[in-house]
Design a protein around this motif. Structure first.
Motif, mmCIF file in Angstrom:
data_model
loop_
_atom_site.group_PDB
_atom_site.id
_atom_site.type_symbol
_atom_site.label_atom_id
_atom_site.label_comp_id
_atom_site.label_asym_id
_atom_site.label_seq_id
_atom_site.Cartn_x
_atom_site.Cartn_y
_atom_site.Cartn_z
ATOM 1 N N LEU A 194 24.084 33.427 38.296
ATOM 2 C CA LEU A 194 25.116 32.878 39.174
ATOM 3 C C LEU A 194 26.076 33.992 39.532
ATOM 4 C CD1 LEU A 194 27.803 30.816 37.215
ATOM 5 C CD2 LEU A 194 26.220 32.407 36.127
ATOM 6 N N ALA A 195 26.902 33.760 40.563
ATOM 7 C CA ALA A 195 27.822 34.794 41.014
ATOM 8 C C ALA A 195 29.168 34.187 41.379
ATOM 9 C CB ALA A 195 27.245 35.534 42.223
ATOM 10 N N VAL A 196 30.230 34.906 41.040
ATOM 11 C CA VAL A 196 31.570 34.585 41.526
ATOM 12 C C VAL A 196 31.767 35.423 42.774
ATOM 13 C CG1 VAL A 196 34.027 34.530 40.987
ATOM 14 C CG2 VAL A 196 32.346 34.215 39.166
ATOM 15 N N THR A 197 31.776 34.779 43.935
ATOM 16 C CA THR A 197 31.702 35.538 45.178
ATOM 17 C C THR A 197 32.354 34.789 46.329
ATOM 18 O OG1 THR A 197 30.147 36.715 46.652
ATOM 19 C CG2 THR A 197 29.426 34.586 45.755
ATOM 20 N N LEU A 198 32.224 35.355 47.524
ATOM 21 C CA LEU A 198 32.759 34.735 48.725
ATOM 22 C C LEU A 198 31.817 33.647 49.224
ATOM 23 C CD1 LEU A 198 33.822 37.946 50.693
ATOM 24 C CD2 LEU A 198 35.290 36.449 49.332
ATOM 25 N N ALA A 242 38.527 28.205 45.360
ATOM 26 C CA ALA A 242 39.876 28.620 45.757
ATOM 27 C C ALA A 242 39.847 29.369 47.074
ATOM 28 C CB ALA A 242 40.492 29.501 44.675
ATOM 29 N N THR A 243 40.934 29.257 47.813
ATOM 30 C CA THR A 243 41.062 29.987 49.072
ATOM 31 C C THR A 243 42.391 30.730 49.073
ATOM 32 O OG1 THR A 243 41.011 29.795 51.485
ATOM 33 C CG2 THR A 243 42.104 28.034 50.292
ATOM 34 N N GLU A 244 42.421 31.894 49.699
ATOM 35 C CA GLU A 244 43.633 32.710 49.749
ATOM 36 C C GLU A 244 43.626 33.586 50.990
ATOM 37 O OE1 GLU A 244 43.949 35.621 46.671
ATOM 38 O OE2 GLU A 244 41.874 36.291 46.870
ATOM 39 N N GLY A 245 44.812 34.104 51.336
ATOM 40 C CA GLY A 245 44.940 34.979 52.483
ATOM 41 C C GLY A 245 45.031 36.437 52.079
ATOM 42 N N THR A 251 37.389 32.427 50.942
ATOM 43 C CA THR A 251 37.121 31.352 49.989
ATOM 44 C C THR A 251 36.254 31.900 48.870
ATOM 45 O OG1 THR A 251 37.277 29.622 51.665
ATOM 46 C CG2 THR A 251 36.065 29.091 49.662
ATOM 47 N N LEU A 252 36.707 31.713 47.640
ATOM 48 C CA LEU A 252 35.972 32.168 46.462
ATOM 49 C C LEU A 252 35.397 30.963 45.730
ATOM 50 C CD1 LEU A 252 38.615 34.721 45.186
ATOM 51 C CD2 LEU A 252 36.375 35.314 46.107
ATOM 52 N N GLU A 268 42.844 28.480 38.374
ATOM 53 C CA GLU A 268 44.143 28.805 37.781
ATOM 54 C C GLU A 268 44.725 30.099 38.339
ATOM 55 O OE1 GLU A 268 45.991 29.984 33.389
ATOM 56 O OE2 GLU A 268 43.924 29.285 33.574
ATOM 57 N N ARG A 269 43.846 31.088 38.569
ATOM 58 C CA ARG A 269 44.328 32.438 38.905
ATOM 59 C C ARG A 269 44.454 32.703 40.401
ATOM 60 N NH1 ARG A 269 45.119 36.265 34.778
ATOM 61 N NH2 ARG A 269 44.779 35.210 32.791
ATOM 62 N N ILE A 270 43.695 31.995 41.241
ATOM 63 C CA ILE A 270 43.708 32.245 42.687
ATOM 64 C C ILE A 270 44.476 31.124 43.380
ATOM 65 C CG2 ILE A 270 42.343 32.750 44.739
ATOM 66 C CD1 ILE A 270 41.833 34.709 42.500
ATOM 67 N N GLY A 271 45.379 31.463 44.267
ATOM 68 C CA GLY A 271 46.175 30.445 44.945
ATOM 69 C C GLY A 271 45.366 29.627 45.926
#
Length: 290
Positions: free
Chosen positions: A141-145, A159-162, A259-260, A284-287
């Motif tokens: 598995l991967a933590v990715t876009l 999570a999504t962030e700018g 988006t992550l 928790e860590r990404i806004g």
């Protein structure tokens, strides 16, 4: 009937992408390993590898066979461990997007380290590299876009962030709530060479007449942050990157987002506890959680 040593030869080639290194890892000669792979392909009636002068890659049939081979080998290992009265260990190969902050990676590692009987192998890469490794069964598995196309159905958004400016805390614009691109015309800039919006960032500043001096170009976000904190220059980074001595301020008319989440091959390859821990850290860590 496929003998176990042939599966081990096969998995070694998958892991190393090279017959010579695979043979070394199996403690056999390369001709011996090559004969074994040929025998395996004859047994299954399918070509399992594309061979070139530089490397060896899985065919589509080979990638499918690799999933079964890993499960079979894992079952062999579990049986051996049970006979030796040892606690079986699950091994999860986790791909990590190279633009994840180090504290987020550390939090994921800590969360997974709390799962009994689990060993995690961390593999870093760009989004496209992680997708390729997932297809080749080299990671689980991967933590990715968020991907496009056929991989989108395998993706769990979290999570999504700018993106915003990273400036030295002492910068004259550090206390602002919004900065226009043209206000940075005389600023020194730092380039994150692996940034997902690097082209869009360049176009944004060029359109506003900003053609700065570039003091550094690096693939290390930690190094870029250190240079920002030292007052060397400014850069554009995802909002999740923070550090002492660094101010984060949004840019006017720069609305790019990312988006992550978690990209998986199959649900039954990875324990649900692993997916839950990874998702929890990202949330928790990404806004801007989903």
């Amino acid at each position: 009937m496929i003998e176990r040593y042939l599966l081990r030869y096969f998995l070694a080639v998958v892991e190393h992408g090279n017959f010579t290194r695979a043979a070394e890892s199996c403690n056999v000669t390369q001709p011996t390993l090559s004969v074994g792979i040929a025998r395996l392909e004859e047994s299954v009636g399918q070509r399992l590898f594309h061979r070139t002068n530089r490397r060896v890659d899985l065919t589509p049939n080979g990638a499918q066979f690799a999933e079964h081979a890993r499960r079979i080998e894992a079952q062999f290992n579990l049986a051996e461990q049970a006979m030796q009265q040892r606690q079986p260990e699950a091994i999860v190969r986790l791909g990590l997007l190279s633009t994840l902050p180090s504290p987020v990676v550390a939090a994921i590692a800590q969360a997974l380290g709390e799962i009994d009987g689990l060993r995690t192998e961390f593999v870093e890469g760009r989004a496209s590299e992680l997708t390729d490794r997932l297809d080749a069964a080299r990671i689980d598995l991967a933590v990715t876009l968020e991907p496009q196309g056929r991989h989108r159905a395998q993706f769990q958004p979290v999570a999504t962030e700018g993106y915003s400016l990273a400036l030295p805390a002492s910068h004259p614009l550090a206390a602002r709530t919004l900065i226009a691109g043209h206000e940075l015309a005389d600023n020194v800039m730092l380039v994150r060479r692996h940034c997902e919006v690097l082209t869009a960032t360049s176009q944004h500043f060029t359109a506003r007449g900003v053609r700065p001096f570039f003091a550094a170009r690096s693939r290390s976000d930690d190094r870029i942050l250190a240079l920002v904190a030292a007052g060397v220059g400014v850069t554009v980074m995802p909002d999740c990157f923070t550090a002492a001595g660094v101010a984060r301020v949004p840019m006017e008319d720069f609305a790019h987002m990312r988006t992550l989440g978690v990209l998986m091959r199959e649900a039954d390859v990875v324990p649900e506890a692993v997916v839950a821990r990874v998702r929890g850290v990202l949330a928790e860590r990404i806004g801007g959680t989903w």
